[in-house]
Motif scaffolding. Structure first.
Motif, short mmCIF file in Angstrom:
data_model
loop_
_atom_site.label_atom_id
_atom_site.label_comp_id
_atom_site.label_asym_id
_atom_site.label_seq_id
_atom_site.Cartn_x
_atom_site.Cartn_y
_atom_site.Cartn_z
N LEU B 6 0.84 -1.19 0.00
CA LEU B 6 0.00 0.00 0.00
C LEU B 6 0.87 1.24 0.00
CD1 LEU B 6 -3.04 -0.23 2.36
CD2 LEU B 6 -2.84 1.04 0.24
N ALA B 7 0.47 2.20 -0.80
CA ALA B 7 1.26 3.42 -0.84
C ALA B 7 0.85 4.33 0.30
CB ALA B 7 1.05 4.13 -2.17
N ILE B 8 1.58 4.24 1.36
CA ILE B 8 1.24 5.08 2.51
C ILE B 8 2.42 5.95 2.85
CG2 ILE B 8 0.47 5.09 4.89
CD1 ILE B 8 -0.03 2.03 4.42
N THR B 9 2.22 7.22 2.89
CA THR B 9 3.25 8.05 3.47
C THR B 9 3.03 7.98 4.97
OG1 THR B 9 1.74 9.86 3.15
CG2 THR B 9 3.56 9.68 1.62
N THR B 10 4.07 7.88 5.69
CA THR B 10 3.90 7.80 7.13
C THR B 10 3.52 9.15 7.67
OG1 THR B 10 6.27 7.88 7.14
CG2 THR B 10 5.25 5.80 7.81
N LEU B 11 3.38 9.19 8.99
CA LEU B 11 2.71 10.33 9.56
C LEU B 11 3.49 11.63 9.53
CD1 LEU B 11 0.80 8.56 12.31
CD2 LEU B 11 -0.04 9.83 10.35
N ALA B 12 4.80 11.52 9.43
CA ALA B 12 5.56 12.76 9.33
C ALA B 12 5.00 13.54 8.14
CB ALA B 12 7.04 12.44 9.12
N SER B 13 4.38 14.64 8.42
CA SER B 13 3.66 15.35 7.37
C SER B 13 4.66 15.89 6.35
CB SER B 13 2.87 16.49 7.98
OG SER B 13 3.72 17.28 8.75
N PRO B 14 4.20 16.05 5.14
CA PRO B 14 5.09 16.56 4.10
C PRO B 14 5.74 17.85 4.59
CG PRO B 14 2.75 16.62 3.46
CD PRO B 14 2.85 15.80 4.68
N VAL B 234 -3.31 6.82 11.98
CA VAL B 234 -2.46 5.70 11.57
C VAL B 234 -1.79 5.92 10.22
CG1 VAL B 234 -3.60 3.92 12.94
CG2 VAL B 234 -4.46 4.48 10.68
N ALA B 235 -2.32 6.80 9.41
CA ALA B 235 -1.69 7.00 8.12
C ALA B 235 -2.20 8.28 7.48
CB ALA B 235 -2.00 5.82 7.20
N SER B 236 -1.34 8.89 6.68
CA SER B 236 -1.78 9.97 5.80
C SER B 236 -1.57 9.47 4.39
CB SER B 236 -0.95 11.23 6.03
OG SER B 236 -1.30 11.79 7.27
N VAL B 237 -2.61 9.51 3.59
CA VAL B 237 -2.47 8.94 2.25
C VAL B 237 -2.90 9.95 1.20
CG1 VAL B 237 -2.74 6.55 2.95
CG2 VAL B 237 -4.75 7.91 2.46
N ASP B 238 -2.38 9.71 0.02
CA ASP B 238 -2.73 10.54 -1.12
C ASP B 238 -3.86 9.84 -1.87
OD1 ASP B 238 -2.96 11.77 -3.51
OD2 ASP B 238 -0.78 11.96 -3.86
#
Lengths: 371, 535
Positions: B6-14, B234-238
């Motif tokens: 799964l394409a998940i960027t972790t929680l560290a925000s962009p 738990v996740a930030s996703v696009d």
């Protein structure tokens, strides 16, 4: 489970005790502010009652107990029967009128008179019940109104049927025959006055109240209606009929309130018949949390305060009406304390459920990991 | 818990400069007695975007929203608005920081006009007449809200009302809008309109925080998505890189259940039949008109409709809580139209009420007393006129075990259980009396995904055992997944019959609003001039 029960028991004892303490403290402040002797007042109020007073306390409590049970039946269903006062007047008058005719001998006369009183009280309450069910009139309003009407009606009828006692302005119904007067029990040693025979009636009513509300289908329906009318309807309770039944039952019980006085003390209904018992019953039902044992304690406390206050004028130079302040503050404090402990109880329970479920989940996870 | 590729960027925000961030939430924790509602919630919302917060019911979204709107205070963590840390003690603080909230349940007075509703409580901003009217028109035009200040709210539809709520918030100067489950009350067409509005808001530089658990919608409108599970982010996703299924699995943390019914078990034996049921309302308008409905043994009949079109009344008529003005209800051939609720329940109609708190449970009573509720005349709850507490308790233990009600004991109050467990208790109770028909109104509303799956299973099991089930739901996916037949209810009439194997949400949406023109797909005789007797 036992833990929860213990907690609940502790909370339910702690709340009224707390309320009593608050009442003592606030009353003391009132006394202080007015420059009255605080110490003397409490010494008088809390002194050990003499046997004679003890009997009076028990007798007072019997009557108050019946009144509070009558109110509690309504409370259990979210009905606020303020009309116990009027209902017991109507009932007592009807019973006194009937028993005075001496149509029936001895104890039979008593029993039928009690039934007459219950019927009259129930009938009076049924007016309020009918108005609520058919016309949506709040029972609070209608019972208050009916109290006033009851007072007037009974006074008017009393004038029609009364006999005047020799050498007195007081008028009353015909005195009931001696064979129907109940002598009372010598329960408290050291004094000649006696505890009302109809203590037995109060005990019986308390037991029936506990049994019917807690153990029967009818009681379940009644409590369900009180705790959520919408859920009761969906579960098949005919709420209107329930309102009718509960209100009439409350009125019939109110009819019992005057009976110990009628058969154990006054032997007739007259202008001097004790008034205001219905209102005291509301407070006692609240204090006793609609529980048959709790109400017994509350009635004893109420009666104790009433009796002890009689000596205030002589011993402390304070008007005995001070007791109304004390009782009033107790009620305020108790209502607040009960709501407080109720919320605390709900919170504690939610915490406990969450905690135990979390523990359960954790146990499952470790099990899963081990497997 | 494998979730593959799964394409998940972790929680560290962009790593964006804080000047472009409208909201920065860092380490928010909120404890309630016994539960941690929010734990270390961290996410950032870019200015001029639609940011979706998704999570299943009970994941902690509402608590987070209340904290952002100043209704509750966090125990730990910080909130920064436009780069400046704020301390929100009340909704007034939130409003003055430029945060506005559009609640799921509208807070509008029906008997007032739009203008009056909007200025209520904000009279100082632009007065209460000319100035306010101009301002409302300006906002309406600027964001394409199409709201007329002089309309009476009572005459507005659901979508219009929602736009009024949005306008109310904008009128108070909000730059950051929080929308709590805004699509829950809308049909698909209205949802599209709402999303157009949101895009307008975004284009004008406003920021929208959009709370939902409807993933297709989230994917179509959001620029960023933050997933909350069990009270924590738990996740930030696009949205461009995930699909609904992946998103759902993030939300649940495991494989997702679907409401699917296997091979048909429908028989030709009618268990419940309604004929020409009409229920007159006040003001001469019928709440139900000429309802004809048959439910066969082993069949699930789904009722689709926008809420308030007669579903609740239909259930009340069947259950005997309301007397129909005309028509008959038959249970296995016996006319039960005039029966009391209790007789109907005794005869074998199980009832899962729409609002379990008001109609299904005594919240202050222990579980075992709630097991008696609704079956006060039946064994094992009673023996003669007496409550049989011992048997009732034993049977409650059984229900708790068999229906997986998560509770430490049967002596705790029903109110201390979660919604899903309350519902499982109700289902267990209703299934314990050999019902022939089950009336299930919104059986999975406000229930977490795990419990939802088991309730679906239970309904399927009931169907398999030959019950006739009437399923009323606002969740079209649930209806399509479970039902054997779907009927649409509109303004108190059954206006269409659909086959769940071929119907789409769009079709149902059209039929539910009457937009499809033809009101009668089915074979019965409902006239298609229904619109005339509304309002």
């Amino acid at each position: 489970m036992t833990n929860a029960n213990l907690r609940r028991a502790l909370l339910s004892v702690a709340a009224p005790l707390l309320a009593l303490l608050v009442a003592v403290a606030l009353t003391s402040l009132v006394l202080l502010a007015l420059g009255d002797p605080v110490r003397d007042v409490w010494i008088t109020m809390l002194s050990k009652p003499k046997p004679r007073q003890l009997t009076n306390i028990v007798n007072g409590a019997i009557v108050l107990y019946l009144s509070a049970i009558a109110v509690a039946v309504g409370f259990k269903m979210n009905l606020f029967n303020i009309g116990v006062d009027g209902q017991y007047r109507v009932g007592s008058f009807a019973a006194a009128l009937f028993a005075g005719q001496a149509w029936l001998p001895g104890i039979l006369n008593v029993i039928v008179a009690i039934i007459v009183s219950m019927a009259a009280g129930g009938l009076w309450a049924s007016l309020a019940a009918y108005l609520k069910v058919k016309r949506g009139v709040s029972e609070v309003i209608s019972t208050i109104m009916l109290n006033a009407i009851a007072t007037g009606l009974v006074s008017w009828l009393l004038l029609k049927v009364a006999v005047q006692e020799a050498g007195s302005n007081a008028i009353s119904t015909k005195v009931i025959p001696e064979s129907s007067q109940l002598a009372g029990w010598k329960l408290i040693p050291g004094e000649s006055n006696r505890v009302f025979s109809l203590l037995a009636l109060a005990v019986l009513v308390g037991a029936l109240y506990w049994f019917i509300l807690g153990k029967t289908r009818f009681g379940f329906d009644l409590r369900a209606t009180g705790s959520s009318e919408t859920a009761a309807v969906a579960s098949g309770v005919k709420v209107k009929r329930m309102v009718m039944t509960a209100m009439i039952a409350s009125g019939a019980l109110a009819g019992l309130v005057g009976m110990p006085l009628l058969f154990g003390q006054d032997y007739s209904y007259g202008t001097t018949f004790q008034a205001g018992l219905g209102f005291a019953g509301i407070g006692i039902a609240l204090l006793g949390r609609n529980h048959p044992i709790g109400i017994a304690f509350a009635a004893l406390l109420w009666s104790f305060l009433d009796t002890q206050a009689n000596a205030l004028q002589i011993r402390a130079g304070v008007a005995p009406e001070l007791v109304y302040i004390i009782q009033g503050i107790i009620l305020f404090a108790v209502v607040i304390a009960y709501e407080g402990t109720r919320r605390l109880d709900v919170r504690l329970e939610q915490q406990r459920v969450a905690r135990e479920l979390a523990a359960l989940r954790a146990a499952r996870v470790t099990e899963g990991a081990a497997a | 818990m494998g979730r593959g590729g799964l394409a998940i960027t972790t929680l560290a925000s962009p790593s964006l400069g804080s000047d472009t961030l409208a909201v920065e939430v860092t380490g928010i924790t909120k404890r309630f007695p016994g539960v941690v509602a929010n734990k270390d919630i961290t996410f950032s919302v870019r200015r001029g975007t639609v940011h979706a917060l998704v999570g299943e019911n009970g994941a902690g979204k509402s608590t987070l929203m209340k904290i952002l709107y100043g209704v509750q205070r966090q125990d730990e963590g910080t909130i920064a608005i436009n780069g400046a840390q704020v301390d929100l003690h009340s909704p007034a603080d939130a409003i003055s920081s430029g945060i506005g909230m559009v609640f799921q349940h509208f807070m509008l007075a029906d008997n007032l006009t739009v203008l009056e509703n909007v200025v209520l409580g904000a009279e100082r901003l632009h007065g209460i007449s000319g100035g306010a009217r101009r301002e409302i028109r300006r906002i309406s035009a600027e964001f394409g809200l199409d709201v007329d200040p002089d309309d009476l709210v009572a005459n507005l539809g659901v979508g219009d009302r929602q736009r009024v709520e949005i306008l109310k918030v904008l009128y108070r100067g909000a730059k950051i809008l929080i929308l709590d489950e805004p699509t829950a009350v809308l049909v698909p067409q209205e949802v599209d309109e709402l999303f157009d509005n949101l895009r307008e808001l975004k284009a004008d530089g406003l920021t929208v925080i959009f709370i939902s658990h409807k993933l297709d919608e989230v994917l179509s409108v959001a620029d960023d998505i933050t997933v909350i599970r069990r009270g924590t982010t738990v996740a930030s996703v696009d949205p461009k890189t995930v699909n609904a299924r992946q998103l759902a699995e993030l939300m649940v943390g495991s494989q997702l259940p679907t409401p699917e019914t296997s091979e048909s078990t429908v028989t030709d034996r009618v268990v419940l039949s309604l004929r020409d049921i009409t229920l007159a309302g006040s003001e001469g308008r019928n709440l139900l008109t000429d309802i004809d409905l048959d439910i066969h043994a082993g069949e699930i009949v789904g009722i689709a409709g926008v809420e308030g079109n007669g579903q609740a009344e239909l259930v009340e008529v069947i259950m005997g809580m309301r007397e129909p003005s005309a028509g008959i209800v038959k249970l296995e051939g016996t006319d039960i139209s005039a029966w009391e609720v209790r007789e109907i329940r005794e005869a074998g109609v199980g009832y899962i009420p729409e609002d379990r708190h008001r109609h299904g449970l005594l919240l202050d009573a222990p579980l075992w007393e709630n097991r008696i509720l609704g079956h006060q005349t039946e064994r094992p709850n009673v023996r003669g006129q007496l409550i049989d507490a011992k048997s009732a308790k034993a049977d409650t233990e059984r229900i708790v075990r068999e229906y997986d009600v998560r509770t430490p004991s049967i002596h705790v109050t029903a109110g201390s259980l979660s919604g899903g467990n309350q519902q499982k208790l109700i289902v267990g109770r209703e299934m314990s009396h050999n019902p022939k028909v089950l009336i299930a109104a919104h059986p999975t509303r406000g229930v977490d995904v795990g419990a939802q799956a088991s309730i679906w299973d239970l309904i399927r099991k009931a169907r398999h055992e030959g019950l006739g089930v009437l399923l009323i739901s606002a969740d079209l996916e649930e209806l399509i997944g479970l039902s054997d037949t779907i009927r649409v209810i509109l303004r108190g009439r059954l206006t269409g019959t659909f086959d769940p194997d071929t119907v789409t949400s769009q079709d149902l949406g059209s039929a539910m609003t009457g937009a499809d023109g033809s009101h009668d797909v089915g074979a019965h005789d409902a006239p298609s001039d229904a619109p005339q007797d509304l309002r």
